[in-house]
Design an enzyme around this catalytic site. Structure first.
Site, short mmCIF file in Angstrom:
data_model
loop_
_atom_site.label_atom_id
_atom_site.label_comp_id
_atom_site.label_asym_id
_atom_site.label_seq_id
_atom_site.Cartn_x
_atom_site.Cartn_y
_atom_site.Cartn_z
N ASP A 230 0.83 -1.20 0.00
CA ASP A 230 0.00 0.00 0.00
C ASP A 230 0.87 1.26 0.00
O ASP A 230 1.87 1.34 0.72
CB ASP A 230 -0.86 -0.03 1.28
CG ASP A 230 -1.94 1.02 1.29
OD1 ASP A 230 -2.82 0.97 0.42
OD2 ASP A 230 -1.93 1.89 2.19
N GLU A 287 14.72 -15.33 0.48
CA GLU A 287 15.17 -16.39 1.40
C GLU A 287 14.18 -17.54 1.44
O GLU A 287 14.48 -18.60 1.96
CB GLU A 287 15.26 -15.83 2.83
CG GLU A 287 16.42 -14.93 3.09
CD GLU A 287 16.26 -14.31 4.49
OE1 GLU A 287 15.62 -14.92 5.37
OE2 GLU A 287 16.77 -13.19 4.66
C1 NOJ Z 1 -4.44 2.96 -0.88
C2 NOJ Z 1 -5.58 2.02 -0.62
O1 NOJ Z 1 -5.86 1.32 -1.80
C3 NOJ Z 1 -6.72 2.87 -0.14
O2 NOJ Z 1 -7.92 2.15 -0.07
C4 NOJ Z 1 -6.35 3.45 1.19
O3 NOJ Z 1 -7.37 4.33 1.61
C5 NOJ Z 1 -5.04 4.24 1.10
N1 NOJ Z 1 -4.04 3.53 0.37
C6 NOJ Z 1 -4.49 4.51 2.47
O4 NOJ Z 1 -4.01 3.33 3.05
#
Ligand code: NOJ
Length: 586
Positions: A230, A287
């Protein structure tokens, strides 16, 4: 005619490193179709209106039947759910709403039995404010090692009453929130690029670095095949957190491009230091036995910057958001395919393709709007509504084009049913963007409405009761899986056939594609995309006039109905066909 060496690693040093680190493993991710499961909305096992892990496990045979290679699970970890689980309070446990840790183990085991790989979400840019570290940071006060895991700063102004910088949150409003110190006085500020419940970690702190390597190992030990990372472009901020007073956009269709004459990225995105993090993670994955992978969620621009995340010793894949936000236009899509393929081939990584996910309006809806593409902000009841028939026809054509491209493709739950966004009433909205923008931005709830499985069941079979955390529109009943399974021409059967043929023809692992001209097609208004790949001829008619298909070629799959002109077969506007045969392979 152009050739793009999309999925093939170039014969360079990079190539050698790819094969060395791969060590003869399968590299399944190079051509995989990966299905995104959004746990809140996929299947509800216990009837509380919120999806859960046992619900997902019970529905895994659907994914095997559909024919995808892997699933990616959005976060199911312990979380107050203030950003639908992207606010993690404990990275090593399952939120009680979704089950217990043993349910995650059971899900992974069942998926593997069915031949499906499992990719889990990792959220390293920020934690929840309920994470033990953040609670400790608030309790410990300024200057403490507990605070040094986050980005706490003194405020500006005589009494520290102004935020340290003008940075803004991606979800609207300021990116800084002021704390109250343990003694009750107004205190320091902490940075949050997203909601105030999502404090950003300080990735220059070695403890943070160690912790996430440990979290990787926790899930690798449990058997996961990879991680979707993310906000991969956000972890490291520019030294000193320099001033930045422009919008902090990410999920709005504006990629974090390079700015100003120096062409440097904004101070919160795409900093050089993130690559060191991913090189270390790659070493951890390497690993492990098997063929584990990392995929970057990085909204960066241009695509050459994205390619830097998938260099041979970093991640394996990166989402292609440039493709997602492209209009359904032959020239624009061709440019996307060429530029992505070239940039990825230069580092030996496969290109990826995606049309929908949990952050954007579903492509059936996007393409049904008069704007026909881009990345609109949700849908409200009072907005111009999409034309459902036009949207579905365009979505099906776009999907068959995407699934024919060399590389890896992502499918978002429910798109195999042709689901549109639900129009969520304002008082039911849950995306934090809605409140943070003072109700200006509708947010992402529409694409998160629970999936329909059975047209006549309560909650359309999402769960055993009528409960659903977001209201489902009536049309979801008509589009439910049981209304489409074994129905010739249904969207579900089109996806299934496409995934079967993609595998048989090895379209995903094709070393590249050759653009070709069909007789007269180049002049069709709006354009036609035609290419040969792995012995197939793929023709996407995105123009306004029918296109004559080559005589003698076998039509394998078509997103709509073919027309005829005497003996000749005509591909109508907004339709894609896959063909094979003498004329296609000549
Ligand atoms: C990207 C994620 O896909 C989204 O849903 C989220 O709100 C933001 N990152 C923050 O984590």
């Amino acid at each position: 005619m152009t050739t793009t060496d999309a999925a093939r690693a170039p014969e360079t040093d990079a190539d050698q490193q790819v094969s060395t680190t791969a060590g003869g493993r399968g590299e399944w991710w190079r051509s995989a179709v990966i299905y995104q499961v959004y746990p809140r909305s996929f299947a509800d096992g216990d009837g509380d209106g919120m999806g859960d892990l046992p619900g997902i496990t019970a529905r895994l045979p659907h994914l095997a039947e559909l024919g995808v290679d892997a699933l990616w699970l959005s976060p199911f970890y312990t979380s107050p759910q203030l950003d639908a689980g992207y606010d993690v309070a404990d990275y090593r446990d399952v939120d009680p709403r979704f089950g217990v840790l043993a349910d995650a183990d059971a899900l992974i085991a069942r998926a593997h039995e069915l031949g499906l790989r499992v990719v889990v979400d990792l959220v390293p840019n920020h934690t929840s404010w309920e994470h033990a570290w953040f609670r400790a940071a608030l309790a410990a006060g300024p200057g403490s090692p507990e605070r040094a895991r986050y980005l706490f700063r003194d405020g500006r102004g005589e009494h520290g009453e102004l935020p340290p910088t003008s940075w803004r949150s991606v979800f609207g409003g300021p990116a800084w929130t002021r704390t109250t110190e343990p003694d009750g006085t107004p205190g320091q500020w902490y940075l949050h690029l997203f909601d105030s419940s999502q404090p950003d970690l300080d990735w220059s702190n070695p403890e943070v670095v160690r912790e996430f390597q440990d979290v990787l190992r926790f899930w690798l030990d449990r058997g996961v095949d990879g991680f979707r990372v993310d906000v991969a472009h956000g972890l490291v901020k520019a030294d000193g957190l320099p001033e930045w007073d422009a919008e902090t956009e990410m999920i709005t269709g504006t990629l974090a491009g390079q700015h100003g004459e120096s062409r440097t990225p904004p101070p919160m995105w795409d900093q050089e230091g993130v690559h060191e993090v991913y090189r270390a993670w790659r070493a951890v994955l390497d690993e492990y036995e098997g063929d584990r992978m990392l995929v970057a969620e990085a909204w960066v621009d241009p695509v050459e910057r994205l390619a830097r995340y998938v260099r041979p010793d970093e991640m394996h894949q990166a989402f292609n958001f440039g493709y997602l936000v492209s209009p359904l236009d032959a020239a624009a899509l061709k440019a996307q395919v060429e530029e992505t393929s070239r940039a990825m081939a230069a580092v030996g990584a496969p290109p990826t393709w995606v049309l929908s996910n949990h952050d954007v309006v579903r492509h059936t809806t996007r393409f049904g709007l008069s704007t026909a593409g881009g990345n609109p902000d949700g849908l409200a009841a009072g907005d111009d509504q999409p034309d459902p028939a036009v949207g579905l026809q365009r979505a099906r054509a776009a999907t068959l084009l995407m699934l024919a491209l060399p590389g890896s493709a992502y499918v978002y739950q429910g798109e195999e049913l042709g689901l549109p966004d639900g129009v969520v009433p304002d008082d039911a909205r849950q995306d934090p963007t809605w409140e943070r923008t003072g109700h200006e931005v509708n947010g992402r709830d529409g694409c998160r409405v629970p999936v329909p499985w059975e047209g006549d069941a309560p909650s359309f079979g999402f769960g055993p009761t009528a409960a659903s955390w977001l209201p489902q529109p009536a049309v979801y009943g008509e589009l439910a899986l049981d209304r489409q399974r074994d129905v010739p021409g249904s969207t579900y059967e089109m996806y299934r056939a496409a995934l079967r043929l993609r595998r048989e023809l090895a379209l995903g692992s094709s070393p590249g594609l050759d653009w070709t001209d069909l007789d007269g097609a180049a002049e069709v208004e709006g354009g036609v995309l035609a290419f040969r790949s792995s012995g197939a001829l793929v023709v996407a008619n995105l123009g306004g006039e029918p296109v004559r298909l080559p005589d003698g070629a076998e039509v394998l799959l078509v997103s709509g109905e073919l027309g005829h002109d005497g003996e000749a077969r005509l591909l109508p506007p907004t339709t894609t066909a896959w063909l094979r045969g003498p004329a296609a392979t000549a």
